[in-house]
Design a protein around this motif. Structure first.
Motif, PDB file in Angstrom:
ATOM      1  N   GLU A 152      -2.216 -31.395  17.082  1.00  0.00           N
ATOM      2  CA  GLU A 152      -3.178 -30.779  18.005  1.00  0.00           C
ATOM      3  C   GLU A 152      -2.619 -30.754  19.427  1.00  0.00           C
ATOM      4  O   GLU A 152      -2.739 -29.742  20.130  1.00  0.00           O
ATOM      5  CB  GLU A 152      -4.508 -31.533  17.977  1.00  0.00           C
ATOM      6  CG  GLU A 152      -5.319 -31.240  16.742  1.00  0.00           C
ATOM      7  CD  GLU A 152      -6.630 -32.008  16.673  1.00  0.00           C
ATOM      8  OE1 GLU A 152      -7.501 -31.554  15.902  1.00  0.00           O
ATOM      9  OE2 GLU A 152      -6.794 -33.034  17.362  1.00  0.00           O
ATOM     10  N   ALA A 189      -2.280 -35.158   6.758  1.00  0.00           N
ATOM     11  CA  ALA A 189      -3.193 -34.414   7.629  1.00  0.00           C
ATOM     12  C   ALA A 189      -3.860 -35.333   8.647  1.00  0.00           C
ATOM     13  O   ALA A 189      -3.995 -34.987   9.823  1.00  0.00           O
ATOM     14  CB  ALA A 189      -4.239 -33.690   6.790  1.00  0.00           C
ATOM     15  N   VAL A 190      -4.256 -36.507   8.219  1.00  0.00           N
ATOM     16  CA  VAL A 190      -4.930 -37.457   9.101  1.00  0.00           C
ATOM     17  C   VAL A 190      -3.956 -38.045  10.124  1.00  0.00           C
ATOM     18  O   VAL A 190      -4.239 -38.074  11.322  1.00  0.00           O
ATOM     19  CB  VAL A 190      -5.597 -38.578   8.268  1.00  0.00           C
ATOM     20  CG1 VAL A 190      -6.108 -39.696   9.153  1.00  0.00           C
ATOM     21  CG2 VAL A 190      -6.728 -38.001   7.414  1.00  0.00           C
ATOM     22  N   GLU A 201      -3.348 -35.628   2.060  1.00  0.00           N
ATOM     23  CA  GLU A 201      -4.493 -35.988   2.911  1.00  0.00           C
ATOM     24  C   GLU A 201      -4.061 -36.976   3.997  1.00  0.00           C
ATOM     25  O   GLU A 201      -4.454 -36.840   5.156  1.00  0.00           O
ATOM     26  CB  GLU A 201      -5.618 -36.575   2.058  1.00  0.00           C
ATOM     27  CG  GLU A 201      -6.891 -36.831   2.842  1.00  0.00           C
ATOM     28  CD  GLU A 201      -7.463 -35.571   3.496  1.00  0.00           C
ATOM     29  OE1 GLU A 201      -8.075 -35.711   4.586  1.00  0.00           O
ATOM     30  OE2 GLU A 201      -7.309 -34.460   2.958  1.00  0.00           O
ATOM     31  N   ARG A 211      -2.517 -35.323  12.680  1.00  0.00           N
ATOM     32  CA  ARG A 211      -3.461 -34.459  13.382  1.00  0.00           C
ATOM     33  C   ARG A 211      -3.356 -34.541  14.905  1.00  0.00           C
ATOM     34  O   ARG A 211      -3.247 -33.513  15.579  1.00  0.00           O
ATOM     35  CB  ARG A 211      -4.892 -34.760  12.947  1.00  0.00           C
ATOM     36  CG  ARG A 211      -5.883 -33.806  13.577  1.00  0.00           C
ATOM     37  CD  ARG A 211      -7.286 -33.994  13.082  1.00  0.00           C
ATOM     38  NE  ARG A 211      -8.093 -32.902  13.601  1.00  0.00           N
ATOM     39  CZ  ARG A 211      -9.030 -32.292  12.913  1.00  0.00           C
ATOM     40  NH1 ARG A 211      -9.290 -32.676  11.680  1.00  0.00           N
ATOM     41  NH2 ARG A 211      -9.710 -31.320  13.455  1.00  0.00           N
ATOM     42  N   TYR A 246      -1.798 -27.641  14.949  1.00  0.00           N
ATOM     43  CA  TYR A 246      -2.605 -28.132  13.831  1.00  0.00           C
ATOM     44  C   TYR A 246      -3.322 -26.987  13.134  1.00  0.00           C
ATOM     45  O   TYR A 246      -3.992 -26.172  13.764  1.00  0.00           O
ATOM     46  CB  TYR A 246      -3.628 -29.170  14.295  1.00  0.00           C
ATOM     47  CG  TYR A 246      -4.377 -29.786  13.129  1.00  0.00           C
ATOM     48  CD1 TYR A 246      -3.787 -30.782  12.356  1.00  0.00           C
ATOM     49  CD2 TYR A 246      -5.653 -29.362  12.788  1.00  0.00           C
ATOM     50  CE1 TYR A 246      -4.447 -31.342  11.281  1.00  0.00           C
ATOM     51  CE2 TYR A 246      -6.325 -29.921  11.706  1.00  0.00           C
ATOM     52  CZ  TYR A 246      -5.716 -30.905  10.960  1.00  0.00           C
ATOM     53  OH  TYR A 246      -6.366 -31.458   9.883  1.00  0.00           O
ATOM     54  N   ASP A 247      -3.170 -26.936  11.827  1.00  0.00           N
ATOM     55  CA  ASP A 247      -3.890 -25.990  10.974  1.00  0.00           C
ATOM     56  C   ASP A 247      -4.380 -26.792   9.772  1.00  0.00           C
ATOM     57  O   ASP A 247      -3.568 -27.351   9.022  1.00  0.00           O
ATOM     58  CB  ASP A 247      -2.953 -24.862  10.534  1.00  0.00           C
ATOM     59  CG  ASP A 247      -3.623 -23.884   9.599  1.00  0.00           C
ATOM     60  OD1 ASP A 247      -3.911 -24.269   8.436  1.00  0.00           O
ATOM     61  OD2 ASP A 247      -3.843 -22.728  10.004  1.00  0.00           O
ATOM     62  N   GLU A 248      -5.670 -26.861   9.609  1.00  0.00           N
ATOM     63  CA  GLU A 248      -6.330 -27.688   8.583  1.00  0.00           C
ATOM     64  C   GLU A 248      -5.752 -27.492   7.183  1.00  0.00           C
ATOM     65  O   GLU A 248      -5.554 -28.448   6.446  1.00  0.00           O
ATOM     66  CB  GLU A 248      -7.831 -27.361   8.587  1.00  0.00           C
ATOM     67  CG  GLU A 248      -8.663 -28.199   7.665  1.00  0.00           C
ATOM     68  CD  GLU A 248      -8.970 -29.569   8.232  1.00  0.00           C
ATOM     69  OE1 GLU A 248      -9.229 -30.473   7.413  1.00  0.00           O
ATOM     70  OE2 GLU A 248      -8.957 -29.744   9.460  1.00  0.00           O
ATOM     71  N   ARG A 249      -5.473 -26.272   6.806  1.00  0.00           N
ATOM     72  CA  ARG A 249      -4.946 -25.978   5.468  1.00  0.00           C
ATOM     73  C   ARG A 249      -3.429 -26.152   5.417  1.00  0.00           C
ATOM     74  O   ARG A 249      -2.898 -26.784   4.507  1.00  0.00           O
ATOM     75  CB  ARG A 249      -5.316 -24.553   5.046  1.00  0.00           C
ATOM     76  CG  ARG A 249      -4.954 -24.238   3.606  1.00  0.00           C
ATOM     77  CD  ARG A 249      -4.974 -22.752   3.293  1.00  0.00           C
ATOM     78  NE  ARG A 249      -3.970 -21.992   4.022  1.00  0.00           N
ATOM     79  CZ  ARG A 249      -2.668 -21.972   3.713  1.00  0.00           C
ATOM     80  NH1 ARG A 249      -2.211 -22.666   2.711  1.00  0.00           N
ATOM     81  NH2 ARG A 249      -1.827 -21.251   4.423  1.00  0.00           N
ATOM     82  N   ARG A 250      -2.749 -25.632   6.396  1.00  0.00           N
ATOM     83  CA  ARG A 250      -1.281 -25.639   6.388  1.00  0.00           C
ATOM     84  C   ARG A 250      -0.696 -27.050   6.396  1.00  0.00           C
ATOM     85  O   ARG A 250       0.310 -27.307   5.742  1.00  0.00           O
ATOM     86  CB  ARG A 250      -0.760 -24.842   7.586  1.00  0.00           C
ATOM     87  CG  ARG A 250       0.732 -24.666   7.564  1.00  0.00           C
ATOM     88  CD  ARG A 250       1.170 -23.669   8.643  1.00  0.00           C
ATOM     89  NE  ARG A 250       2.590 -23.438   8.533  1.00  0.00           N
ATOM     90  CZ  ARG A 250       3.469 -23.797   9.446  1.00  0.00           C
ATOM     91  NH1 ARG A 250       3.072 -24.380  10.561  1.00  0.00           N
ATOM     92  NH2 ARG A 250       4.750 -23.563   9.273  1.00  0.00           N
ATOM     93  N   VAL A 251      -1.317 -27.975   7.128  1.00  0.00           N
ATOM     94  CA  VAL A 251      -0.784 -29.334   7.217  1.00  0.00           C
ATOM     95  C   VAL A 251      -0.717 -29.997   5.839  1.00  0.00           C
ATOM     96  O   VAL A 251       0.207 -30.748   5.542  1.00  0.00           O
ATOM     97  CB  VAL A 251      -1.585 -30.187   8.229  1.00  0.00           C
ATOM     98  CG1 VAL A 251      -2.976 -30.516   7.705  1.00  0.00           C
ATOM     99  CG2 VAL A 251      -0.838 -31.467   8.598  1.00  0.00           C
ATOM    100  N   ARG A 252      -1.659 -29.681   4.990  1.00  0.00           N
ATOM    101  CA  ARG A 252      -1.661 -30.228   3.626  1.00  0.00           C
ATOM    102  C   ARG A 252      -0.741 -29.424   2.701  1.00  0.00           C
ATOM    103  O   ARG A 252      -0.020 -29.991   1.883  1.00  0.00           O
ATOM    104  CB  ARG A 252      -3.080 -30.240   3.073  1.00  0.00           C
ATOM    105  CG  ARG A 252      -3.980 -31.248   3.769  1.00  0.00           C
ATOM    106  CD  ARG A 252      -5.451 -31.058   3.392  1.00  0.00           C
ATOM    107  NE  ARG A 252      -6.290 -32.054   4.005  1.00  0.00           N
ATOM    108  CZ  ARG A 252      -6.779 -31.966   5.246  1.00  0.00           C
ATOM    109  NH1 ARG A 252      -6.503 -30.911   6.011  1.00  0.00           N
ATOM    110  NH2 ARG A 252      -7.543 -32.933   5.731  1.00  0.00           N
TER     111      ARG A 252
END
Length: 154
Positions: free
Chosen positions: A30, A22-23, A19, A26, A35-41
């Motif tokens: 971006e 991701a933060v 998490e 980001r 940036y990919d919401e799922r892939r970054v984690r």
């Protein structure tokens, strides 16, 4: 400089670290259109090895993380997953942690280049300035990443 300490990570830390990644990443991801919401984690979860990872704590609370992974032939270490939460940035924590890890690497030199540390940082990331202050130089780069290296201290 803030008071901080590091402790070995455990498997239970992976979600908090994913998490934070991701933060923290980001904005740069971006900006680079990556940036990919799922892939970054998931990338963090897929590569997480608790044995090589430390959790940074401030006042006993999770504040960041860092990994120092030996490469395949143990000739260097890769500095990876170095994230400090935004509320803790600019307080000397990143510099303190990095300095401590590099001192450890320098003491570990055994003639086989173990004191060499490599990393990659996203193009345009302000973290690059921190690494340059500690002697890292650009080894290669592409449209997304800058690959840097630092030899053992003389």
């Amino acid at each position: 400089m803030a008071d901080w300490e590091i402790r070995p990570a455990s498997a239970a830390d992976v979600d908090a670290i994913a998490e934070l990644r991701a933060v923290v990443m980001r904005g740069d991801l971006e900006r680079l259109g990556r940036y990919d919401e799922r892939r970054v984690r998931q990338r963090l979860r897929d590569g997480f090895v608790a044995e090589w990872t430390w959790v940074i704590e401030v006042g006993g609370a999770f504040a960041g993380c860092v990994a120092l992974r030996p490469d395949g032939d143990a000739r260097c270490h890769w500095l990876e997953h170095f994230y400090v939460g935004a509320q803790h940035q600019g307080r000397g924590i990143g510099s303190g942690v990095l300095g401590e890890l590099l001192e450890w690497c320098d003491r570990s030199v055994d003639g086989d280049g173990v004191g060499v540390v490599r990393l990659n940082v996203l193009q345009g990331s302000p973290a690059r300035r921190l690494y340059e202050r500690y002697g890292f130089v650009v080894e290669a780069e592409d449209a997304v990443d800058v690959f840097m290296v630092r030899g053992p201290a003389a």
